[in-house]
Write a protein that holds these residues in place. Sequence first.
Motif, mmCIF file in Angstrom:
data_model
loop_
_atom_site.group_PDB
_atom_site.id
_atom_site.type_symbol
_atom_site.label_atom_id
_atom_site.label_comp_id
_atom_site.label_asym_id
_atom_site.label_seq_id
_atom_site.Cartn_x
_atom_site.Cartn_y
_atom_site.Cartn_z
ATOM 1 N N PHE A 115 -1.433 -4.409 1.446
ATOM 2 C CA PHE A 115 -1.724 -5.662 0.753
ATOM 3 C C PHE A 115 -0.421 -6.419 0.464
ATOM 4 O O PHE A 115 -0.340 -7.634 0.663
ATOM 5 N N ALA A 116 0.583 -5.681 0.000
ATOM 6 C CA ALA A 116 1.886 -6.313 -0.275
ATOM 7 C C ALA A 116 2.478 -6.887 1.006
ATOM 8 O O ALA A 116 3.024 -8.001 1.013
ATOM 9 N N ASP A 117 2.347 -6.154 2.100
ATOM 10 C CA ASP A 117 2.867 -6.626 3.387
ATOM 11 C C ASP A 117 2.151 -7.905 3.825
ATOM 12 O O ASP A 117 2.791 -8.888 4.221
ATOM 13 N N ASP A 118 0.820 -7.906 3.743
ATOM 14 C CA ASP A 118 0.041 -9.100 4.109
ATOM 15 C C ASP A 118 0.380 -10.281 3.214
ATOM 16 O O ASP A 118 0.505 -11.423 3.679
ATOM 17 N N TYR A 119 0.524 -10.018 1.918
ATOM 18 C CA TYR A 119 0.784 -11.093 0.965
ATOM 19 C C TYR A 119 2.122 -11.774 1.259
ATOM 20 O O TYR A 119 2.217 -13.005 1.260
ATOM 21 N N PHE A 120 3.145 -10.979 1.522
ATOM 22 C CA PHE A 120 4.467 -11.564 1.807
ATOM 23 C C PHE A 120 4.455 -12.347 3.112
ATOM 24 O O PHE A 120 5.148 -13.366 3.242
ATOM 25 N N LEU A 131 6.691 -6.823 4.346
ATOM 26 C CA LEU A 131 7.604 -5.798 3.856
ATOM 27 C C LEU A 131 8.536 -5.391 4.990
ATOM 28 O O LEU A 131 8.116 -5.303 6.146
ATOM 29 N N SER A 132 9.779 -5.135 4.672
ATOM 30 C CA SER A 132 10.714 -4.697 5.696
ATOM 31 C C SER A 132 10.314 -3.311 6.205
ATOM 32 O O SER A 132 9.640 -2.542 5.509
ATOM 33 N N GLU A 133 10.738 -2.998 7.423
ATOM 34 C CA GLU A 133 10.402 -1.693 8.004
ATOM 35 C C GLU A 133 10.930 -0.537 7.157
ATOM 36 O O GLU A 133 10.203 0.436 6.927
ATOM 37 N N PRO A 134 12.157 -0.597 6.641
ATOM 38 C CA PRO A 134 12.632 0.496 5.772
ATOM 39 C C PRO A 134 11.810 0.636 4.492
ATOM 40 O O PRO A 134 11.569 1.752 4.022
ATOM 41 N N ALA A 138 9.735 3.903 3.501
ATOM 42 C CA ALA A 138 10.033 4.592 2.241
ATOM 43 C C ALA A 138 8.757 4.846 1.441
ATOM 44 O O ALA A 138 8.570 5.942 0.889
ATOM 45 N N LEU A 139 7.869 3.845 1.387
ATOM 46 C CA LEU A 139 6.613 4.006 0.654
ATOM 47 C C LEU A 139 5.698 5.022 1.325
ATOM 48 O O LEU A 139 5.036 5.829 0.653
ATOM 49 N N GLN A 140 5.654 4.989 2.659
ATOM 50 C CA GLN A 140 4.862 5.983 3.384
ATOM 51 C C GLN A 140 5.435 7.380 3.162
ATOM 52 O O GLN A 140 4.681 8.344 2.964
ATOM 53 N N SER A 141 6.747 7.469 3.182
ATOM 54 C CA SER A 141 7.394 8.770 3.010
ATOM 55 C C SER A 141 7.147 9.342 1.625
ATOM 56 O O SER A 141 6.966 10.557 1.464
#
Length: 368
Positions: A115-120, A131-134, A138-141
Amino acid sequence: MIYELANLILDSWPAFSFLRLINYLTFRAIMAALTAAAFMFIFSRPFILYMHRRGFQDQSRETGLSTHDKSGTPTMGGVLIVSAVVFSMGLWGNWRNPFLQWPMIAMLWHALMGFADDYFKIVRKSGNKGLSEPTKLALQSLFSAGFAWIMVGPLSPVGPDMAVRVYVPFVKVPLFTLHPFIYALFIFLFVIFVSNAVNITDGLDGLAITPSLFVMGVLGVFAYVQGNTIYSAYLFYPYLKGAGELTVFGAAFVGAGLGFLWYNAYPAQIFMGDTGSLAIGGTIAVVSVLLKQEFLFPILGGLFVVEALTSQIQDKIGVRWLGRRLFYRAPLHHDLQHRGIAETKVVIRLWIISGLLAFVALSTLKIR
């Protein structure tokens, strides 16, 4: 809620014996699927109109294909899918069961990240500026590390001894037992890979959701077998007490997915966005790990694997290391489009392949 309420009534007033239906997994699975589908049909159209009014629409991203610009279509449809599953399981699920808790946590965590990725992307008006790839990694990790640690520890839903045994398709007994640290590392990488693989596949109308339905439907069958002492013993599968709850969860997911496909089929009225694709990928990964079917995924989710590999080979090996493309386009579905195959034909053919792979995966229940 209905599950808990029905059992509370049965404990107090045994005369309401018909409520014992609630304790049958098959009954709850059917009701969960119908509830999730009904939720989608009731709320999808108002949600689509709302997203149109707010300007929450998909942002174009360069693919090298002149016919692929889908900007202007509402996105974040994953909110609908996740909401339908949560609502359905809120009614029909046993929330005390860790086999339900972890897929729900995985779905919500990855949905919020998506959701954050879509919103940005919407705010910045670019399909490449989420969201940047890193940050995403990081969130997935963070989730993957926590889940892996739980799975190999004393709180593991399958038990710490069972958790580190490695099962593969077509073999009746575990091949070997891994050190907890090695197995935790494997789970960590597996969850990240699968969540990203589904995200990469989500590139054409209806392409990602239908294979996801095949995958979750088959995993629901495995959950029913492995959560039953008789069926698991007959088919030489490890018995996992409580795993049958994933059958109900899988049914709710299938109901929500079918409802979403109604609006996502070509030409799509809404996209799931990263909200949906990351949530679906993370959920599939966690369910596979809970059922000890990680090595079934390359067969069952073969389409997702190929899509992810073609994308990473093109980017990491071809472009970055060799300085040239290894495919006309990547991932696979864009390569097929580049070859002149119509979008609808690409999608339906990949659906067919995914369905056939699901049958092969189901055959491993008996061919062992």
